[in-house]
Design an enzyme around this catalytic site. Structure first.
Site, short mmCIF file in Angstrom:
data_model
loop_
_atom_site.label_atom_id
_atom_site.label_comp_id
_atom_site.label_asym_id
_atom_site.label_seq_id
_atom_site.Cartn_x
_atom_site.Cartn_y
_atom_site.Cartn_z
N HIS A 1 58.06 32.44 53.15
CA HIS A 1 57.43 33.21 52.09
C HIS A 1 58.26 34.43 51.68
CE1 HIS A 1 53.91 31.16 54.13
NE2 HIS A 1 53.91 30.66 52.90
N ARG B 1 50.35 35.32 50.19
CA ARG B 1 49.35 35.19 49.13
C ARG B 1 49.78 35.82 47.81
NH1 ARG B 1 44.10 36.66 52.94
NH2 ARG B 1 44.25 34.83 54.28
N ARG C 1 32.17 41.41 50.88
CA ARG C 1 32.88 41.63 52.14
C ARG C 1 31.93 41.40 53.30
NH1 ARG C 1 34.81 46.21 49.07
NH2 ARG C 1 37.09 46.29 48.95
N PRO D 1 46.17 45.12 55.05
CA PRO D 1 46.59 46.24 55.89
C PRO D 1 45.98 47.55 55.40
CG PRO D 1 48.46 44.84 55.33
CD PRO D 1 47.32 44.37 54.49
#
Length: 316
Positions: free
Chosen positions: A120, A139, A305, A2
Site C-alpha cells: 500500500h 484505505r 460510532r 490514529p
C-alpha cells in the site's frame, strides 16, 4: 483513526530522520493520496525537491514538515490507516546509536504485528543521506499536500516540535490539544458548558479541543463517570475540568507505550505497534466487568460510532 498519542509517536519517530535533511526525490505511486494538492504530482515533486527540512510539527492529529523558507508546509494526515515508515542506511540511522533498548519512536518499546511496507505504498520521499520516508495507506483516507503558512491567532508556537508561531492554513481551524502548554483550559471548559451537544461529541469536535478520538473519549468519560449522551451544558465546570484532566492523563499514558493498536493499520515509523490496548478500561471491552464496579461494559451506537459505557458508573 490514529489519535493524538499515535500521531505524536509518529512525529517523534520521524523527527530524528528528517531534521536537517534535504529532500532529493519524490515518488507519487498513487495520486489519490495527494488529491488535496490540486496542482498535481509533478508540481508536488518540483516544489519539494531541494527543500531542507527544519522540523516535524504536530497539532492534534495533524502533522506537518517545515522547511527553512517558511512559505508553506508539507501536511501529512494519516486518516484511518495511514503510516509513515522509515528506511535509513545503518550508518545514519538514529536508532542504531541510541544504546540498549533505544528506538526511533521516542517512547517506550512497543510490540505487535508489522504491516506490509510495500503493498500500500502511496508516496515516497528520498532524503540526501539515503533515508526513505514511505507514506503507506490501505484505505486512502489520509494524504499529503502543501499548505501555506499563516501566523497563529494567539502568536504562540503552533504545535509540538517547533517554537515558531506559524501554522499551515489547513490546520489553523484546529484547536490546541490537552498536552499543549498554550491551551486555555478555562476557555475550553466554557465552550463545552455553553453547548447543548452531547459531551462526547464535544470531546470529538476538533475545534473545541483537538487530538481526542473515539478511544480516548470513551476512556476519559469512563474515568470521570460521565455518560456520553449528557449535554455539555448539564455538566458542572468542575466536572468538565476533571474530564479534560482524565483525557490528558489517558493520552499521556498511551503515549508512553507507543499508542493504541488494535491491528496493523497503526504502526510506528519502524513498523511496530503500540500496546496501550492492554490498559483500556472501557473501549472495546463489551461484556467484560467494569474494572471499578464489576458491572458489565456495554457497547452502544452513537453517531455511527461504537461507545463503550459502564451501566452502573456512567448513568444517563
Amino acid at each position: 483513526m490514529p489519535e493524538m498519542p499515535e500521531v505524536e509517536v509518529v512525529r517523534r519517530g520521524l523527527a530524528p530522520y528528517v531534521t536537517g535533511r534535504t529532500i532529493d526525490r519524490v515518488e507519487v505511486h498513487d495520486v489519490r493520496s495527494i488529491r488535496r494538492h490540486t496542482p498535481g504530482a509533478d508540481h508536488l515533486g518540483d516544489a519539494l525537491v531541494g527543500r531542507r527540512i527544519r522540523s516535524a510539527v504536530r497539532r492534534g492529529k495533524f502533522l506537518w514538515l517545515l522547511d527553512d523558507h517558511l512559505d508553506d508546509a508539507l501536511m501529512v494526515h494519516l486518516g484511518m490507516s495511514g503510516q509513515l515508515r522509515v528506511s535509513a542506511p545503518p550508518a545514519t540511522d538514529p536508532a542504531s546509536v541510541g544504546g540498549p533498548g533505544a528506538g526511533p519512536t521516542g517512547a517506550a518499546p512497543s510490540e505487535g504485528p508489522a504491516s506490509d511496507p510495500v503493498k500500500h505504498l502511496r508516496v515516497r520521499l528520498e532524503l540526501d543521506d539515503g533515508t526513505r520516508i514511505d507514506f503507506i495507506d490501505q484505505r486512502i483516507f489520509g494524504g499529503l499536500w502543501l499548505s501555506p503558512l499563516e501566523e497563529t491567532a494567539d502568536a504562540a508556537p503552533a504545535g509540538e516540535g517547533d517554537d515558531l508561531p506559524l501554522i499551515p492554513s489547513s490546520a489553523a481551524h484546529i484547536a490546541r490539544d490537552l498536552t499543549d502548554p498554550q491551551l486555555d483550559v478555562e476557555r475550553t471548559v466554557a465552550a463545552i458548558r455553553r453547548s447543548r451537544a452531547s459531551i462526547k461529541s464535544l470531546l470529538l469536535n476538533q475545534q473545541v479541543v483537538s487530538g481526542i478520538g473515539n478511544i480516548y473519549a470513551d476512556e476519559a468519560l469512563w474515568a470521570a463517570r460521565i455518560h456520553y449522551e449528557r449535554p455539555g451544558e448539564s455538566v458542572s465546570a468542575a466536572k468538565v475540568r476533571q474530564l479534560l484532566a482524565e483525557a490528558r492523563a489517558v493520552m499521556e499514558r498511551a503515549l508512553e507505550v507507543g499508542g493504541t493498536s488494535f491491528d496493523a493499520l497503526y504502526v510506528n515509523v519502524d513498523g511496530r505497534s503500540g500496546y496501550f490496548a492492554r490498559s483500556l478500561n472501557a473501549y472495546g471491552r463489551e461484556g467484560e466487568p467494569c474494572p471499578r464496579c464489576r458491572a458489565p461494559i456495554r457497547r452502544h451506537v452513537f453517531q455511527n460510532r461504537s461507545s463503550y459505557v459502564c451501566t452502573r458508573c456512567q448513568r444517563r
